[in-house]
Scaffold this motif. Structure first.
Motif, PDB file in Angstrom:
ATOM      1  N   TRP A  36       0.813  -1.214   0.000  1.00  0.00           N
ATOM      2  CA  TRP A  36       0.000   0.000   0.000  1.00  0.00           C
ATOM      3  C   TRP A  36       0.849   1.268   0.000  1.00  0.00           C
ATOM      4  CZ3 TRP A  36      -5.427   0.090  -0.066  1.00  0.00           C
ATOM      5  CH2 TRP A  36      -6.032  -1.176  -0.028  1.00  0.00           C
ATOM      6  N   ASP A  37       2.088   1.151   0.437  1.00  0.00           N
ATOM      7  CA  ASP A  37       2.975   2.315   0.490  1.00  0.00           C
ATOM      8  C   ASP A  37       3.885   2.415  -0.729  1.00  0.00           C
ATOM      9  OD1 ASP A  37       2.009   3.072   3.035  1.00  0.00           O
ATOM     10  OD2 ASP A  37       3.305   1.575   3.970  1.00  0.00           O
ATOM     11  N   ALA A  38       3.752   1.476  -1.661  1.00  0.00           N
ATOM     12  CA  ALA A  38       4.571   1.507  -2.872  1.00  0.00           C
ATOM     13  C   ALA A  38       4.097   2.634  -3.790  1.00  0.00           C
ATOM     14  CB  ALA A  38       4.481   0.169  -3.598  1.00  0.00           C
ATOM     15  N   PRO A  39       4.999   3.205  -4.578  1.00  0.00           N
ATOM     16  CA  PRO A  39       4.582   4.267  -5.507  1.00  0.00           C
ATOM     17  C   PRO A  39       3.707   3.714  -6.624  1.00  0.00           C
ATOM     18  CG  PRO A  39       6.879   3.679  -5.868  1.00  0.00           C
ATOM     19  CD  PRO A  39       6.451   2.955  -4.627  1.00  0.00           C
ATOM     20  N   SER A  40       2.722   4.489  -7.024  1.00  0.00           N
ATOM     21  CA  SER A  40       1.882   4.145  -8.168  1.00  0.00           C
ATOM     22  C   SER A  40       2.406   4.883  -9.393  1.00  0.00           C
ATOM     23  CB  SER A  40       0.431   4.552  -7.891  1.00  0.00           C
ATOM     24  OG  SER A  40       0.289   5.966  -7.993  1.00  0.00           O
ATOM     25  N   LEU A  41       1.713   4.741 -10.512  1.00  0.00           N
ATOM     26  CA  LEU A  41       2.090   5.498 -11.706  1.00  0.00           C
ATOM     27  C   LEU A  41       1.636   6.950 -11.636  1.00  0.00           C
ATOM     28  CD1 LEU A  41       1.456   3.089 -14.734  1.00  0.00           C
ATOM     29  CD2 LEU A  41       3.501   3.341 -13.315  1.00  0.00           C
ATOM     30  N   CYS A  42       0.758   7.278 -10.682  1.00  0.00           N
ATOM     31  CA  CYS A  42       0.316   8.665 -10.507  1.00  0.00           C
ATOM     32  C   CYS A  42       1.375   9.416  -9.704  1.00  0.00           C
ATOM     33  CB  CYS A  42      -1.018   8.717  -9.766  1.00  0.00           C
ATOM     34  SG  CYS A  42      -2.413   8.096 -10.710  1.00  0.00           S
ATOM     35  N   THR A  43       1.934  10.428 -10.290  1.00  0.00           N
ATOM     36  CA  THR A  43       3.022  11.167  -9.649  1.00  0.00           C
ATOM     37  C   THR A  43       2.632  11.635  -8.250  1.00  0.00           C
ATOM     38  OG1 THR A  43       3.774  11.946 -11.809  1.00  0.00           O
ATOM     39  CG2 THR A  43       4.585  13.129  -9.872  1.00  0.00           C
ATOM     40  N   GLY A  44       3.448  11.251  -7.270  1.00  0.00           N
ATOM     41  CA  GLY A  44       3.226  11.676  -5.899  1.00  0.00           C
ATOM     42  C   GLY A  44       2.245  10.836  -5.111  1.00  0.00           C
ATOM     43  N   TRP A  45       1.624   9.867  -5.767  1.00  0.00           N
ATOM     44  CA  TRP A  45       0.638   9.027  -5.090  1.00  0.00           C
ATOM     45  C   TRP A  45       1.177   7.625  -4.868  1.00  0.00           C
ATOM     46  CZ3 TRP A  45      -5.023   9.719  -7.288  1.00  0.00           C
ATOM     47  CH2 TRP A  45      -5.492  10.992  -6.933  1.00  0.00           C
ATOM     48  N   GLN A  46       0.989   7.130  -3.650  1.00  0.00           N
ATOM     49  CA  GLN A  46       1.229   5.727  -3.367  1.00  0.00           C
ATOM     50  C   GLN A  46      -0.012   4.927  -3.770  1.00  0.00           C
ATOM     51  OE1 GLN A  46       1.890   6.319   0.839  1.00  0.00           O
ATOM     52  NE2 GLN A  46       4.119   6.208   0.604  1.00  0.00           N
ATOM     53  N   ILE A  47       0.111   3.608  -3.687  1.00  0.00           N
ATOM     54  CA  ILE A  47      -1.027   2.748  -4.026  1.00  0.00           C
ATOM     55  C   ILE A  47      -2.251   3.132  -3.203  1.00  0.00           C
ATOM     56  CG2 ILE A  47      -1.881   0.374  -4.080  1.00  0.00           C
ATOM     57  CD1 ILE A  47       0.427   1.014  -6.092  1.00  0.00           C
ATOM     58  N   ARG A  48      -2.051   3.421  -1.925  1.00  0.00           N
ATOM     59  CA  ARG A  48      -3.183   3.749  -1.056  1.00  0.00           C
ATOM     60  C   ARG A  48      -3.896   5.022  -1.510  1.00  0.00           C
ATOM     61  NH1 ARG A  48      -2.723   3.290   3.965  1.00  0.00           N
ATOM     62  NH2 ARG A  48      -0.852   2.009   4.109  1.00  0.00           N
ATOM     63  N   HIS A  49      -3.168   5.972  -2.098  1.00  0.00           N
ATOM     64  CA  HIS A  49      -3.806   7.192  -2.595  1.00  0.00           C
ATOM     65  C   HIS A  49      -4.701   6.888  -3.799  1.00  0.00           C
ATOM     66  CE1 HIS A  49      -0.285   8.884  -0.416  1.00  0.00           C
ATOM     67  NE2 HIS A  49      -1.135   9.847  -0.118  1.00  0.00           N
ATOM     68  N   VAL A  50      -4.228   6.008  -4.680  1.00  0.00           N
ATOM     69  CA  VAL A  50      -5.037   5.637  -5.843  1.00  0.00           C
ATOM     70  C   VAL A  50      -6.340   4.978  -5.389  1.00  0.00           C
ATOM     71  CG1 VAL A  50      -5.149   4.218  -7.930  1.00  0.00           C
ATOM     72  CG2 VAL A  50      -3.013   5.374  -7.322  1.00  0.00           C
ATOM     73  N   VAL A  51      -6.230   4.064  -4.428  1.00  0.00           N
ATOM     74  CA  VAL A  51      -7.431   3.375  -3.942  1.00  0.00           C
ATOM     75  C   VAL A  51      -8.371   4.359  -3.247  1.00  0.00           C
ATOM     76  CG1 VAL A  51      -8.304   1.567  -2.421  1.00  0.00           C
ATOM     77  CG2 VAL A  51      -6.219   1.178  -3.751  1.00  0.00           C
ATOM     78  N   ALA A  52      -7.809   5.262  -2.454  1.00  0.00           N
ATOM     79  CA  ALA A  52      -8.651   6.271  -1.800  1.00  0.00           C
ATOM     80  C   ALA A  52      -9.373   7.127  -2.835  1.00  0.00           C
ATOM     81  CB  ALA A  52      -7.798   7.147  -0.883  1.00  0.00           C
ATOM     82  N   HIS A  53      -8.694   7.408  -3.940  1.00  0.00           N
ATOM     83  CA  HIS A  53      -9.299   8.224  -4.996  1.00  0.00           C
ATOM     84  C   HIS A  53     -10.442   7.490  -5.687  1.00  0.00           C
ATOM     85  CE1 HIS A  53      -9.766  10.800  -8.474  1.00  0.00           C
ATOM     86  NE2 HIS A  53      -9.495   9.774  -9.269  1.00  0.00           N
ATOM     87  N   VAL A  54     -10.181   6.268  -6.155  1.00  0.00           N
ATOM     88  CA  VAL A  54     -11.213   5.587  -6.949  1.00  0.00           C
ATOM     89  C   VAL A  54     -12.414   5.177  -6.111  1.00  0.00           C
ATOM     90  CG1 VAL A  54      -9.576   4.759  -8.676  1.00  0.00           C
ATOM     91  CG2 VAL A  54     -10.178   3.270  -6.750  1.00  0.00           C
ATOM     92  N   THR A  55     -12.224   5.048  -4.805  1.00  0.00           N
ATOM     93  CA  THR A  55     -13.336   4.610  -3.952  1.00  0.00           C
ATOM     94  C   THR A  55     -14.133   5.773  -3.371  1.00  0.00           C
ATOM     95  OG1 THR A  55     -11.812   4.395  -2.066  1.00  0.00           O
ATOM     96  CG2 THR A  55     -12.271   2.399  -3.355  1.00  0.00           C
ATOM     97  N   MET A  56     -13.868   6.987  -3.805  1.00  0.00           N
ATOM     98  CA  MET A  56     -14.656   8.124  -3.315  1.00  0.00           C
ATOM     99  C   MET A  56     -16.162   7.896  -3.433  1.00  0.00           C
ATOM    100  SD  MET A  56     -12.906  11.826  -4.105  1.00  0.00           S
ATOM    101  CE  MET A  56     -12.753  11.593  -5.879  1.00  0.00           C
ATOM    102  N   PRO A  57     -16.659   7.364  -4.563  1.00  0.00           N
ATOM    103  CA  PRO A  57     -18.118   7.200  -4.678  1.00  0.00           C
ATOM    104  C   PRO A  57     -18.713   6.259  -3.632  1.00  0.00           C
ATOM    105  CG  PRO A  57     -17.080   7.078  -6.836  1.00  0.00           C
ATOM    106  CD  PRO A  57     -15.977   7.029  -5.825  1.00  0.00           C
ATOM    107  N   ALA A  58     -17.894   5.349  -3.101  1.00  0.00           N
ATOM    108  CA  ALA A  58     -18.392   4.419  -2.085  1.00  0.00           C
ATOM    109  C   ALA A  58     -18.426   5.052  -0.700  1.00  0.00           C
ATOM    110  CB  ALA A  58     -17.524   3.163  -2.054  1.00  0.00           C
ATOM    111  N   ARG A  59     -17.732   6.184  -0.531  1.00  0.00           N
ATOM    112  CA  ARG A  59     -17.657   6.825   0.790  1.00  0.00           C
ATOM    113  C   ARG A  59     -18.417   8.137   0.875  1.00  0.00           C
ATOM    114  NH1 ARG A  59     -12.446   5.975  -0.230  1.00  0.00           N
ATOM    115  NH2 ARG A  59     -11.997   8.209  -0.306  1.00  0.00           N
ATOM    116  N   LEU A  60     -18.482   8.863  -0.235  1.00  0.00           N
ATOM    117  CA  LEU A  60     -19.060  10.205  -0.209  1.00  0.00           C
ATOM    118  C   LEU A  60     -20.456  10.208  -0.823  1.00  0.00           C
ATOM    119  CD1 LEU A  60     -16.013  12.374  -1.386  1.00  0.00           C
ATOM    120  CD2 LEU A  60     -16.657  11.742   0.949  1.00  0.00           C
TER     121      LEU A  60
END
Length: 207
Positions: A36-60
């Motif tokens: 979860w702390d590994a870097p993703s392809l999104c600059t500045g985002w770790q894997i956990r940031h990508v998951v937090a981003h895509v799951t916004m509709p499930a939380r908000l």
């Protein structure tokens, strides 16, 4: 992304969306916690940031999203960065549950429909799997459908310049364009068309 071509209807696309998120949840649930702390392809985002981003509709809720957008002064990039930075610290179990949420699986971007939902799911899932050196979790047909769409738009969706470039998929009989060959599996090609840089350093020119 409302021009993705496929043989079925919007329900097929939404099924691919669900399969992609379920596959991503399975991959992350089976890996070590430090993934979860590994870097993703999104600059500045770790894997956990990508998951937090895509799951916004499930939380908000719609109201909560509206409040976040107002706080970001209508700038979706600011909203995305703010929510990802904040919610990346949520418990892993909760993020995995959100990836498996029927709400997320049925979500469609306003005005974008099922095709946009599929593009969002596939591109961001590849932000994880390509960065980790793992196979795509999206169905192969879904990856190629998104690849077709991004190439047909001549790179304009994510602002990449395809002039003088020939894209060639190494894992399927797919190619597009004329010029200097860029050869990779279909997933990494989608990532390149999404404006991402690959772990091997390859990146497409920006417009």
């Amino acid at each position: 992304m409302d021009e993705i071509r496929h043989d079925g209807d919007a329900r097929d696309l939404q099924t691919w969306v669900a399969s992609t998120y379920e596959g991503l949840a399975d991959l992350l649930a089976s890996g070590p916690a430090d993934t979860w702390d590994a870097p993703s392809l999104c600059t500045g985002w770790q894997i956990r940031h990508v998951v937090a981003h895509v799951t916004m509709p499930a939380r908000l809720s719609a109201e909560q999203f509206g409040a976040e957008m107002a706080a970001a002064r209508g700038d979706f990039t600011v909203l995305s960065d703010t929510v990802a930075a904040r919610d990346a610290s949520l418990p892993i179990a909760g993020l995995l549950d959100a990836l498996r949420s029927p709400v997320l699986h049925g979500w469609q971007p306003p005005g974008g429909g099922a095709a946009a939902a599929l593009g969002h799911a596939v591109v961001h899932s590849l932000d994880v799997t390509v960065a980790l050196g793992r196979p795509a979790v999206a169905p192969a047909e879904a990856v190629v459908a998104v690849l077709d769409h991004l190439a047909a738009a001549d790179g304009a969706v994510f602002g990449v310049d395809l002039a003088g470039v020939r894209l060639e998929a190494a894992d399927t009989a797919w190619s597009w364009g004329d010029g200097e060959p860029v050869r990779a599996d279909s997933g990494p090609l989608v990532a390149l068309l999404g404006g991402r840089g690959l772990p091997d350093g390859r990146v497409l020119r920006r417009r």
